[in-house]
Design a protein around this motif. Structure first.
Motif, PDB file in Angstrom:
ATOM      1  N   ARG A  34      -1.065  -2.496  14.821  1.00  0.00           N
ATOM      2  CA  ARG A  34       0.098  -2.015  14.077  1.00  0.00           C
ATOM      3  C   ARG A  34       0.381  -2.816  12.813  1.00  0.00           C
ATOM      4  O   ARG A  34       0.730  -2.251  11.768  1.00  0.00           O
ATOM      5  N   SER A  35       0.212  -4.123  12.861  1.00  0.00           N
ATOM      6  CA  SER A  35       0.622  -4.955  11.724  1.00  0.00           C
ATOM      7  C   SER A  35      -0.300  -4.795  10.508  1.00  0.00           C
ATOM      8  O   SER A  35       0.077  -5.185   9.397  1.00  0.00           O
ATOM      9  N   VAL A  36      -1.481  -4.235  10.700  1.00  0.00           N
ATOM     10  CA  VAL A  36      -2.408  -4.085   9.569  1.00  0.00           C
ATOM     11  C   VAL A  36      -2.595  -2.630   9.161  1.00  0.00           C
ATOM     12  O   VAL A  36      -3.198  -2.354   8.117  1.00  0.00           O
ATOM     13  N   LYS A  37      -2.093  -1.711   9.956  1.00  0.00           N
ATOM     14  CA  LYS A  37      -2.278  -0.298   9.659  1.00  0.00           C
ATOM     15  C   LYS A  37      -1.657   0.042   8.312  1.00  0.00           C
ATOM     16  O   LYS A  37      -0.532  -0.349   8.023  1.00  0.00           O
ATOM     17  N   GLY A  38      -2.414   0.749   7.492  1.00  0.00           N
ATOM     18  CA  GLY A  38      -1.938   1.108   6.168  1.00  0.00           C
ATOM     19  C   GLY A  38      -2.280   0.084   5.099  1.00  0.00           C
ATOM     20  O   GLY A  38      -2.185   0.374   3.904  1.00  0.00           O
ATOM     21  N   ARG A  39      -2.700  -1.099   5.524  1.00  0.00           N
ATOM     22  CA  ARG A  39      -3.085  -2.145   4.557  1.00  0.00           C
ATOM     23  C   ARG A  39      -4.570  -2.480   4.641  1.00  0.00           C
ATOM     24  O   ARG A  39      -5.180  -2.816   3.623  1.00  0.00           O
ATOM     25  N   PHE A  40      -5.128  -2.419   5.839  1.00  0.00           N
ATOM     26  CA  PHE A  40      -6.538  -2.775   6.054  1.00  0.00           C
ATOM     27  C   PHE A  40      -7.346  -1.501   6.329  1.00  0.00           C
ATOM     28  O   PHE A  40      -6.847  -0.557   6.951  1.00  0.00           O
ATOM     29  N   THR A  41      -8.600  -1.517   5.888  1.00  0.00           N
ATOM     30  CA  THR A  41      -9.495  -0.393   6.135  1.00  0.00           C
ATOM     31  C   THR A  41     -10.836  -0.919   6.619  1.00  0.00           C
ATOM     32  O   THR A  41     -11.471  -1.742   5.944  1.00  0.00           O
ATOM     33  N   ILE A  42     -11.263  -0.451   7.783  1.00  0.00           N
ATOM     34  CA  ILE A  42     -12.571  -0.812   8.310  1.00  0.00           C
ATOM     35  C   ILE A  42     -13.560   0.286   7.940  1.00  0.00           C
ATOM     36  O   ILE A  42     -13.223   1.472   7.962  1.00  0.00           O
ATOM     37  N   SER A  43     -14.758  -0.135   7.586  1.00  0.00           N
ATOM     38  CA  SER A  43     -15.803   0.839   7.263  1.00  0.00           C
ATOM     39  C   SER A  43     -17.146   0.249   7.693  1.00  0.00           C
ATOM     40  O   SER A  43     -17.239  -0.932   8.011  1.00  0.00           O
ATOM     41  N   ARG A  44     -18.165   1.101   7.670  1.00  0.00           N
ATOM     42  CA  ARG A  44     -19.472   0.633   8.107  1.00  0.00           C
ATOM     43  C   ARG A  44     -20.561   1.252   7.252  1.00  0.00           C
ATOM     44  O   ARG A  44     -20.392   2.346   6.703  1.00  0.00           O
ATOM     45  N   ASP A  45     -21.661   0.537   7.137  1.00  0.00           N
ATOM     46  CA  ASP A  45     -22.858   1.048   6.471  1.00  0.00           C
ATOM     47  C   ASP A  45     -24.006   0.828   7.448  1.00  0.00           C
ATOM     48  O   ASP A  45     -24.544  -0.280   7.556  1.00  0.00           O
ATOM     49  N   ASN A  46     -24.372   1.869   8.165  1.00  0.00           N
ATOM     50  CA  ASN A  46     -25.388   1.735   9.204  1.00  0.00           C
ATOM     51  C   ASN A  46     -26.764   1.405   8.621  1.00  0.00           C
ATOM     52  O   ASN A  46     -27.578   0.745   9.262  1.00  0.00           O
ATOM     53  N   ASP A  47     -27.016   1.850   7.421  1.00  0.00           N
ATOM     54  CA  ASP A  47     -28.321   1.547   6.798  1.00  0.00           C
ATOM     55  C   ASP A  47     -28.465   0.053   6.520  1.00  0.00           C
ATOM     56  O   ASP A  47     -29.582  -0.468   6.479  1.00  0.00           O
ATOM     57  N   LYS A  48     -27.331  -0.603   6.320  1.00  0.00           N
ATOM     58  CA  LYS A  48     -27.346  -2.049   6.047  1.00  0.00           C
ATOM     59  C   LYS A  48     -26.945  -2.865   7.276  1.00  0.00           C
ATOM     60  O   LYS A  48     -26.813  -4.083   7.187  1.00  0.00           O
ATOM     61  N   ASN A  49     -26.740  -2.171   8.402  1.00  0.00           N
ATOM     62  CA  ASN A  49     -26.295  -2.858   9.630  1.00  0.00           C
ATOM     63  C   ASN A  49     -25.107  -3.754   9.353  1.00  0.00           C
ATOM     64  O   ASN A  49     -25.053  -4.931   9.764  1.00  0.00           O
ATOM     65  N   SER A  50     -24.146  -3.186   8.649  1.00  0.00           N
ATOM     66  CA  SER A  50     -22.993  -3.973   8.211  1.00  0.00           C
ATOM     67  C   SER A  50     -21.694  -3.234   8.462  1.00  0.00           C
ATOM     68  O   SER A  50     -21.654  -1.997   8.488  1.00  0.00           O
ATOM     69  N   VAL A  51     -20.635  -4.002   8.610  1.00  0.00           N
ATOM     70  CA  VAL A  51     -19.283  -3.462   8.724  1.00  0.00           C
ATOM     71  C   VAL A  51     -18.398  -4.273   7.793  1.00  0.00           C
ATOM     72  O   VAL A  51     -18.661  -5.456   7.547  1.00  0.00           O
ATOM     73  N   TYR A  52     -17.376  -3.628   7.273  1.00  0.00           N
ATOM     74  CA  TYR A  52     -16.530  -4.248   6.263  1.00  0.00           C
ATOM     75  C   TYR A  52     -15.060  -4.118   6.649  1.00  0.00           C
ATOM     76  O   TYR A  52     -14.681  -3.234   7.428  1.00  0.00           O
ATOM     77  N   LEU A  53     -14.260  -4.991   6.080  1.00  0.00           N
ATOM     78  CA  LEU A  53     -12.817  -4.900   6.246  1.00  0.00           C
ATOM     79  C   LEU A  53     -12.178  -5.114   4.883  1.00  0.00           C
ATOM     80  O   LEU A  53     -12.203  -6.231   4.354  1.00  0.00           O
ATOM     81  N   GLN A  54     -11.657  -4.036   4.312  1.00  0.00           N
ATOM     82  CA  GLN A  54     -10.919  -4.127   3.062  1.00  0.00           C
ATOM     83  C   GLN A  54      -9.472  -4.452   3.398  1.00  0.00           C
ATOM     84  O   GLN A  54      -8.829  -3.698   4.134  1.00  0.00           O
ATOM     85  N   MET A  55      -8.990  -5.560   2.863  1.00  0.00           N
ATOM     86  CA  MET A  55      -7.639  -6.016   3.171  1.00  0.00           C
ATOM     87  C   MET A  55      -6.824  -6.016   1.889  1.00  0.00           C
ATOM     88  O   MET A  55      -7.135  -6.739   0.951  1.00  0.00           O
ATOM     89  N   ASN A  56      -5.788  -5.193   1.877  1.00  0.00           N
ATOM     90  CA  ASN A  56      -4.897  -5.097   0.724  1.00  0.00           C
ATOM     91  C   ASN A  56      -3.500  -5.548   1.107  1.00  0.00           C
ATOM     92  O   ASN A  56      -3.160  -5.634   2.289  1.00  0.00           O
TER      93      ASN A  56
END
Length: 118
Positions: free
Chosen positions: A60-82
């Motif tokens: 709840r405390s990060v919803k609307g501010r953080f975004t998780i995403s993934r790039d399967n080709d790069k075997n990577s996951v990201y967290l955009q924090m605003n």
């Protein structure tokens, strides 16, 4: 056993942004992935998760501010924090599992420190 390496942390002022990255040593496209954070004396908490199909959920405390995403080709996951807040200061970790329910099944990496100044 998949190994995970987190990066992208740093010192940022309140209101700023950071993008965290997590590189996995193996194929993760069939796995759920999650970002966790931990402060001294506290348990590690799951704050964002993404399924293999791309569905996401957030603490709840990060919803609307953080975004998780993934790039399967790069075997990577990201967290955009605003809109970062001092309360977001923590060590951030990623982990994986066959489903969101089994996240945390891999060995933990070193994490990446995020410090938000007021």
């Amino acid at each position: 056993q998949v190994q995970l390496v987190e990066s992208g942390g740093g010192l940022v002022q309140a209101g700023g942004s950071l993008r965290l990255s997590c590189a996995a040593s193996g194929i993760i496209r069939f796995n759920a992935m999650g970002w966790y954070r931990q402060t001294p004396g506290q348990q590690r908490e799951l704050i964002a998760a993404i399924t293999s199909g791309g569905f996401t959920n957030y603490e709840r405390s990060v919803k609307g501010r953080f975004t998780i995403s993934r790039d399967n080709d790069k075997n990577s996951v990201y967290l955009q924090m605003n809109s970062l807040k001092p309360a977001d200061t923590a060590v951030y970790f990623c982990n994986t599992g066959r489903s969101i329910a089994t996240l945390g099944s891999a060995e933990w990496g070193q994490g990446t420190q995020v410090t938000v100044s007021s």
